[in-house]
Design a protein around this motif. Structure first.
Motif, short mmCIF file in Angstrom:
data_model
loop_
_atom_site.label_atom_id
_atom_site.label_comp_id
_atom_site.label_asym_id
_atom_site.label_seq_id
_atom_site.Cartn_x
_atom_site.Cartn_y
_atom_site.Cartn_z
N ASP A 25 0.83 -1.21 0.00
CA ASP A 25 0.00 0.00 0.00
C ASP A 25 0.86 1.26 0.00
O ASP A 25 0.39 2.34 -0.36
N THR A 64 1.68 -8.18 -0.49
CA THR A 64 0.52 -8.02 0.38
C THR A 64 0.54 -6.65 1.06
O THR A 64 1.56 -5.96 1.06
N GLN A 97 -4.89 -6.39 1.38
CA GLN A 97 -4.67 -6.83 0.00
C GLN A 97 -3.86 -8.13 -0.03
O GLN A 97 -2.73 -8.18 0.48
N ASN A 98 -4.40 -9.16 -0.61
CA ASN A 98 -3.74 -10.45 -0.83
C ASN A 98 -3.36 -11.21 0.43
O ASN A 98 -2.67 -12.24 0.34
N ASP A 132 -4.50 -13.64 -8.46
CA ASP A 132 -4.73 -12.26 -8.07
C ASP A 132 -5.14 -11.50 -9.32
O ASP A 132 -4.32 -11.23 -10.19
#
Length: 215
Positions: free
Chosen positions: A124, A150, A156-157, A204
């Motif tokens: 991020d 991630t 996320q992920n 993904d």
């Protein structure tokens, strides 16, 4: 008493201090993020039951301290682990440069069937990135392990990282590569549904395929 899972898997999370290992564990097991997290002293532990290819899989996850003073403790937790998650911080190149050392240690102290996943955390923070996605992918491919980025902050992920690895372990069980009667393999089978056990690798959709040579 009836167990609420088909398969039990032991995980270990390793990497330098402050790369977000504890935050990944907290986000995965409790769906929350703590901006300021105390450094792990020794070992932290969490569990979660997830659905993987029709199987209920219980993950026992050991989060290890990254400080050198705790390395002897960390080494003892590689034994009997089905999966090792190697974490670095994409904003700290030094943590990425140390991955080869962590990988060497994992292979020395873990079993030869242990699944290994390389995780570039804090994706991020794109503006502060110091390690490219391609660098992480190349390192994973060179060492025949899987790779994914991630964010413990945005989630996320995070789930996918654990889904990918547990799916691979299930596939090894189906292929007869893991002897589940051997306690050192890090896997305990309660009752595997053969009809629904057909592990597939998660994809993904918003990223390149999180492949590192084995995914």
């Amino acid at each position: 008493m009836t167990q609420n899972y088909n398969v039990l898997m032991k995980y270990i999370i390793v990497g330098d201090s402050a790369v977000g290992k504890s935050c990944l564990l907290l986000q995965f097991t409790e769906s929350r993020f703590v901006p300021v997290h105390d450094l792990t002293i020794g070992i932290e532990f969490g569990t979660k039951v997830i659905d993987v290819d029709g199987q209920k899989v219980k993950l026992q996850i050991w989060d290890t301290a990254g400080q050198e003073s705790f390395r002897s403790i960390t080494r003892s937790y590689y034994r009997g682990a089905a999966v090792c998650v190697l974490v670095y911080d994409i904003t700290r190149r030094q943590s990425f440069e140390h991955i080869q050392g962590w990988l060497k240690e994992a292979r020395e102290h873990g079993g030869d069937k242990m699944e290994i996943l390389l995780v570039g955390n804090k994706c991020d923070r794109e503006t502060a990135r110091n390690v490219s996605y391609e660098e992480g992918q190349r390192l994973a491919q060179a060492n025949s392990i899987c790779f994914i980025e991630t964010s413990a902050k945005t989630n996320q992920n995070v789930e996918q990282a654990f889904q990918i690895t547990s799916s691979h372990v299930l596939q090894k069980i189906q292929d007869g590569l893991i002897d589940t009667t051997d306690e050192s393999c890090g896997v305990k089978v309660q009752q595997l549904d053969q009809k629904s056990a057909n592990p597939k690798v998660g994809q993904d959709k918003n990223k390149k395929e999180p492949s590192g040579g084995c995914c």
